[in-house]
Design an enzyme around this catalytic site. Structure first.
Site, PDB file in Angstrom:
ATOM      1  N   ASN A 286       0.837  -1.211   0.000  1.00 22.80           N
ATOM      2  CA  ASN A 286       0.000   0.000   0.000  1.00 22.80           C
ATOM      3  C   ASN A 286       0.867   1.255   0.000  1.00 22.80           C
ATOM      4  O   ASN A 286       0.544   2.225  -0.685  1.00 22.80           O
ATOM      5  CB  ASN A 286      -0.962   0.001   1.197  1.00 22.80           C
TER       6      ASN A 286
ATOM      7  N   ARG B 279      -0.185  -2.531  14.722  1.00 22.47           N
ATOM      8  CA  ARG B 279      -0.502  -2.227  16.120  1.00 22.47           C
ATOM      9  C   ARG B 279      -1.683  -1.266  16.190  1.00 22.47           C
ATOM     10  O   ARG B 279      -1.896  -0.498  15.250  1.00 22.47           O
ATOM     11  CB  ARG B 279       0.699  -1.578  16.822  1.00 22.47           C
TER      12      ARG B 279
ATOM     13  N   HIS C  49      -8.418  -1.259   5.671  1.00 21.10           N
ATOM     14  CA  HIS C  49      -8.793  -2.554   6.229  1.00 21.10           C
ATOM     15  C   HIS C  49      -9.267  -3.471   5.094  1.00 21.10           C
ATOM     16  O   HIS C  49     -10.076  -3.043   4.259  1.00 21.10           O
ATOM     17  CB  HIS C  49      -9.925  -2.355   7.252  1.00 21.10           C
TER      18      HIS C  49
ATOM     19  N   GLU D 276      -7.363  -2.243  -2.799  1.00 13.67           N
ATOM     20  CA  GLU D 276      -6.716  -1.413  -1.765  1.00 13.67           C
ATOM     21  C   GLU D 276      -5.779  -0.405  -2.417  1.00 13.67           C
ATOM     22  O   GLU D 276      -5.720   0.761  -2.030  1.00 13.67           O
ATOM     23  CB  GLU D 276      -5.918  -2.286  -0.787  1.00 13.67           C
TER      24      GLU D 276
HETATM   25  C1  GRF Z   1      -3.306  -4.943   3.742  1.00 14.89           C
HETATM   26  O1  GRF Z   1      -4.191  -5.974   3.357  1.00 14.89           O
HETATM   27  C2  GRF Z   1      -4.004  -3.960   4.642  1.00 14.89           C
HETATM   28  O2  GRF Z   1      -5.343  -3.779   4.333  1.00 14.89           O
HETATM   29  C3  GRF Z   1      -3.864  -4.619   5.985  1.00 14.89           C
HETATM   30  O3  GRF Z   1      -2.581  -5.185   5.978  1.00 14.89           O
HETATM   31  C4  GRF Z   1      -2.183  -5.455   4.642  1.00 14.89           C
HETATM   32  C5  GRF Z   1      -0.910  -4.713   4.440  1.00 14.89           C
HETATM   33  O4  GRF Z   1      -0.333  -4.951   3.215  1.00 14.89           O
HETATM   34  N1  GRF Z   1      -4.102  -3.648   7.022  1.00 14.89           N
HETATM   35  P1  GRF Z   1       0.916  -4.102   2.742  1.00 14.89           P
HETATM   36  O5  GRF Z   1       1.961  -4.101   3.866  1.00 14.89           O
HETATM   37  O6  GRF Z   1       0.464  -2.710   2.421  1.00 14.89           O
HETATM   38  O7  GRF Z   1       1.425  -4.840   1.541  1.00 14.89           O
END
Ligand code: GRF
Length: 222
Positions: free
Chosen positions: A23, A101, A119, A184
């Site tokens: 992300n 966390r 999420h 995402e």
């Molecule tokens: C994602 O699925 C996010 O929604 C969740 O943890 C994952 C993190 O993925 N909170 P990344 O570290 O961004 O690849």
């Protein structure tokens, strides 16, 4: 919590990570492609020194710091340290991106309506850990992702954007998680862009987007 448009100075974003950072990468890419033109990542903070997200930040010349929970006596002190670093870097928007966390009031109070979380489920369904597994095991036919403002309750703050994906009969937890991740990576940059443009207002539990509701604001057609 509105930022007025037309400001010359770019919105400084702080991104909190713990792991892979895909992300974070999507946000970096959207900024580098000019899709988010009035924001920059001022600092990436990780509680995990091994997070691959740190490598991603380094590769793009973005400052990054490790602030480990173990180096502080309690959660409150750890959150104060995170907030101090964010403030030091002039951060006005905090993005939790795979940060594993729970962020406490010590940080949240310093960034009112300015902490976002992503999420991997359609909240309020399946909050907490392993959301994709929860959804898969529940047998839902549609799942997705949610970007929301963080508040003291976990995965419960006002919703900014959601995107839906179908669950196919041959899916595994992994194939579903991968399909959600694609969405995402579209939703988080869009939410940040809207914030940077000063288009988001929080009215009670509702996030209002000034100037219309583009495709991602609604459920996508499976
Ligand atoms: C994602 O699925 C996010 O929604 C969740 O943890 C994952 C993190 O993925 N909170 P990344 O570290 O961004 O690849």
């Amino acid at each position: 919590m509105k930022r007025k448009g037309g400001q010359k100075e770019k919105l400084k974003v702080g991104v909190l990570v713990s792991g892979n950072g895909s992300n974070l990468q999507a946000i970096i890419d959207a900024i580098e492609r000019g899709e988010i033109s009035n924001a920059e990542i001022a600092i990436v903070l990780s509680d995990n020194p091994e997070a691959f997200a740190l490598e991603r930040a380094k590769k793009h010349g973005i400052p990054a710091e490790v602030i480990k929970r173990e180096d502080y006596p309690d959660k409150a002190a750890h959150n104060l340290a995170l907030a101090a670093s964010l403030k030091k870097h002039g951060v006005k928007l905090v993005c939790l991106a795979g940060y594993m966390r729970i962020v406490s009031a010590e940080l949240l109070n310093q960034f009112p309506n300015s902490v976002m979380n992503i999420h991997p489920a359609l909240l309020p369904s399946f909050p907490g850990l392993h959301a994709q597994k929860q959804a898969f095991e529940h047998g839902v036919k549609i799942s997705g992702c949610t970007v929301h403002f963080a508040d003291p309750q976990v995965d419960a703050g006002p919703i900014i954007i959601q995107a839906a994906v179908p669950v196919h009969s041959g899916d595994t937890e992994k194939t579903l998680a991968d399909r959600i991740l694609v969405e995402e990576h579209k939703c988080y940059p869009l939410a940040i862009k809207w914030f940077a443009e000063g288009r988001l207002s929080v009215v009670g539990r509702n996030v209002v987007l000034e100037g219309g509701e583009p495709e991602h604001f609604a459920v996508r057609n499976p």
